[in-house]
Write a protein that holds these residues in place. Sequence first.
Motif, short mmCIF file in Angstrom:
data_model
loop_
_atom_site.label_atom_id
_atom_site.label_comp_id
_atom_site.label_asym_id
_atom_site.label_seq_id
_atom_site.Cartn_x
_atom_site.Cartn_y
_atom_site.Cartn_z
N ASP A 65 -15.60 12.62 -6.93
CA ASP A 65 -15.35 12.31 -8.33
C ASP A 65 -13.99 12.85 -8.76
O ASP A 65 -13.80 14.04 -8.90
CB ASP A 65 -16.46 12.92 -9.21
CG ASP A 65 -16.49 12.29 -10.59
OD1 ASP A 65 -17.53 12.40 -11.28
OD2 ASP A 65 -15.45 11.70 -10.98
N LEU A 66 -13.04 11.95 -8.93
CA LEU A 66 -11.65 12.32 -9.26
C LEU A 66 -11.31 11.96 -10.70
O LEU A 66 -10.14 11.96 -11.08
CB LEU A 66 -10.70 11.62 -8.29
CG LEU A 66 -10.96 11.84 -6.80
CD1 LEU A 66 -10.04 10.98 -5.96
CD2 LEU A 66 -10.82 13.31 -6.43
N ARG A 67 -12.34 11.62 -11.51
CA ARG A 67 -12.06 11.18 -12.89
C ARG A 67 -11.50 12.29 -13.75
O ARG A 67 -10.66 12.08 -14.62
CB ARG A 67 -13.35 10.64 -13.52
CG ARG A 67 -13.88 9.36 -12.91
CD ARG A 67 -15.24 9.02 -13.47
NE ARG A 67 -16.21 10.06 -13.10
CZ ARG A 67 -17.44 10.14 -13.64
NH1 ARG A 67 -17.80 9.28 -14.57
NH2 ARG A 67 -18.28 11.09 -13.26
N SER A 68 -11.99 13.50 -13.52
CA SER A 68 -11.54 14.62 -14.35
C SER A 68 -12.03 15.93 -13.71
O SER A 68 -12.85 15.91 -12.79
CB SER A 68 -12.13 14.50 -15.76
OG SER A 68 -11.76 15.62 -16.54
N ASN A 319 -5.36 26.12 -4.84
CA ASN A 319 -5.67 25.11 -3.83
C ASN A 319 -5.81 23.73 -4.45
O ASN A 319 -5.39 22.72 -3.87
CB ASN A 319 -6.97 25.51 -3.12
CG ASN A 319 -7.19 24.72 -1.83
OD1 ASN A 319 -6.27 24.62 -1.00
ND2 ASN A 319 -8.35 24.12 -1.70
N ASP A 320 -6.36 23.70 -5.66
CA ASP A 320 -6.43 22.42 -6.38
C ASP A 320 -5.02 21.85 -6.58
O ASP A 320 -4.78 20.66 -6.39
CB ASP A 320 -7.09 22.60 -7.76
CG ASP A 320 -8.55 23.02 -7.67
OD1 ASP A 320 -9.10 23.47 -8.70
OD2 ASP A 320 -9.14 22.90 -6.57
N HIS A 321 -4.10 22.73 -6.96
CA HIS A 321 -2.72 22.28 -7.22
C HIS A 321 -2.09 21.78 -5.91
O HIS A 321 -1.37 20.77 -5.90
CB HIS A 321 -1.89 23.42 -7.81
CG HIS A 321 -2.44 23.96 -9.09
ND1 HIS A 321 -2.00 25.12 -9.69
CD2 HIS A 321 -3.45 23.53 -9.89
CE1 HIS A 321 -2.70 25.36 -10.79
NE2 HIS A 321 -3.59 24.41 -10.93
N LYS A 322 -2.40 22.48 -4.82
CA LYS A 322 -1.86 22.07 -3.50
C LYS A 322 -2.42 20.69 -3.11
O LYS A 322 -1.68 19.80 -2.69
CB LYS A 322 -2.28 23.14 -2.47
CG LYS A 322 -1.62 23.02 -1.13
CD LYS A 322 -1.76 24.35 -0.35
CE LYS A 322 -1.92 24.06 1.15
NZ LYS A 322 -3.29 23.77 1.55
N SER A 392 -12.17 18.37 -1.67
CA SER A 392 -11.58 19.09 -0.52
C SER A 392 -10.32 18.38 -0.03
O SER A 392 -10.03 17.24 -0.43
CB SER A 392 -12.60 19.12 0.63
OG SER A 392 -12.80 17.78 1.10
N ALA A 393 -9.63 19.05 0.87
CA ALA A 393 -8.41 18.45 1.45
C ALA A 393 -8.76 17.16 2.19
O ALA A 393 -8.03 16.17 2.13
CB ALA A 393 -7.75 19.46 2.40
N TYR A 398 -9.24 11.17 2.66
CA TYR A 398 -10.12 9.99 2.62
C TYR A 398 -9.73 9.09 1.46
O TYR A 398 -9.65 7.86 1.60
CB TYR A 398 -11.58 10.45 2.49
CG TYR A 398 -12.56 9.33 2.28
CD1 TYR A 398 -13.33 9.26 1.11
CD2 TYR A 398 -12.73 8.32 3.24
CE1 TYR A 398 -14.23 8.24 0.91
CE2 TYR A 398 -13.63 7.28 3.03
CZ TYR A 398 -14.38 7.25 1.87
OH TYR A 398 -15.27 6.21 1.66
N THR A 399 -9.42 9.70 0.32
CA THR A 399 -8.99 8.94 -0.86
C THR A 399 -7.72 8.15 -0.56
O THR A 399 -7.63 6.95 -0.84
CB THR A 399 -8.75 9.89 -2.05
OG1 THR A 399 -9.98 10.56 -2.37
CG2 THR A 399 -8.25 9.14 -3.29
N LEU A 400 -6.75 8.82 0.06
CA LEU A 400 -5.49 8.14 0.40
C LEU A 400 -5.75 6.99 1.36
O LEU A 400 -5.20 5.90 1.22
CB LEU A 400 -4.50 9.14 1.01
CG LEU A 400 -3.87 10.13 0.03
CD1 LEU A 400 -3.17 11.26 0.78
CD2 LEU A 400 -2.92 9.42 -0.93
N SER A 401 -6.64 7.24 2.31
CA SER A 401 -6.95 6.22 3.30
C SER A 401 -7.56 4.99 2.62
O SER A 401 -7.20 3.85 2.90
CB SER A 401 -7.92 6.83 4.31
OG SER A 401 -8.58 5.82 5.00
N CYS A 402 -8.46 5.23 1.67
CA CYS A 402 -9.11 4.10 0.98
C CYS A 402 -8.14 3.37 0.06
O CYS A 402 -8.15 2.14 -0.01
CB CYS A 402 -10.32 4.58 0.19
SG CYS A 402 -11.66 5.16 1.25
#
Length: 415
Positions: A65-68, A319-322, A392-393, A398-402
Amino acid sequence: MHVLCVYIHMMWPSNSLPTTQLSREPSDQLFDFDGFSFCYLSFLCSGSISGGENFDQAMVTRTIDLRSDTVTKPTETMRLAMAKAEVDDDVLIYDPTARHLETEMARITGKEAALFVPSGTMGNLISVLVHCEVRGSEVILGNNSHIHIYENGGISTIGGVHPRPVKNNEDGTMDINLIESAIRNPDFEICYPKTRLICLENSHANSGGRVLSVDYTDQVGELAKKHNLKLHIDGARIFNASVALGVPVHRLVQAADSVSVCLSKGLGAPVGSVIVGTKSFIDRARILRKTLGGGMRQVGILCAAALVALQENVGKLGNDHKNAKTLAEGLNKIKGLKADVASVETNIVYFEILEGSNITALKLGKFMEEHGILLMPDSSSRVRIVIHHQVSASDVQYTLSCIKQAMTGVENGGN
Ligand SMILES: Cc1ncc(COP(=O)(O)O)c(C=O)c1O
Ligand SMILES: C[C@@H](O)[C@H](N)C(=O)O
């Protein structure tokens, strides 16, 4: 051949799993394979699969979930703390866990007192209304600020306070000289509302989580003092700003008369915010909280989770910022997308779908949802992604891949 990306993840505390006990020791691997990537999660089964339980029943797909950063689920530690919390009637100012949280937040922010409130919106509303309790008051705030855009105009509709928007720069600041020229001339009170308050927002959500520096905040504070005004900071993500700048929260908000801090964003608590300020400010805020229906009874159940969040999650913000930076860099490598990597200072990433990409933000969102990923389209060609401690990293990869798959698919006339 489409490889179905099944992300196997425990969705519930292990003690309530059916007979199958999975110890989640993921080693996430992501391979680029024939244009389709698949990610797999190898995990160790620590328990036996008994009875008719087949493995599938233990497999649950997981939504990324990347909405917020408002979407995080309470951790098991939070749930245990909530269950064990010492509680009492907080309207009667006796809930011990709420007192504990408020004392801790006052200490962290360097203010005299603090008050737990149900939401950041209510935290901002109460703060503005306490500073502007005389009718006909005016508040100077950013034209792209959360208070001005997303809080239903509550300061006006409920508080009768007049907003005086000043243009937000791309970094979330407002030019000091524009703030000063927005201050009403008291000699012309026959026509003018009376300026009583300046509001800043740090980090600045609609600017992509940009952080306001100590120096800038102090300068606005000096300006407020010079004109006998108060300064409120919408500090929904002040901990993100603090970590990004390497400056303690109390120093970052030193110039402010009040701050509203969200516990339910990057800190990962399920509910709530805390407003901080002088004792007399908080005493008046407490009354207004009750007036607005925000006085709650055994609220220690919620405050217990927030105390865990303060212990567990502040250290994870870096880590979130990274991860956000990695995401922005990866997006820029995908044809048809553009992200301003340099402007990613905390956990929020906006990216543009470039002209001629033949896919809208809405369509991309739908494609991603089919792959178990939720995004927040900001317009037809702009998407917002917010990273939090439950991303997670490998989720980022996975998000970038999709997203790459979606953009490649469109390029080849698919999707
Ligand atoms: C900058 C900012 N301020 C205030 C709020 C309001 O917080 P809440 O959603 O808890 O009302 C939000 C978002 O939720 C926000 O992003
Ligand atoms: C949408 C907005 O209200 C919320 N604060 C968020 O950032 O998700």
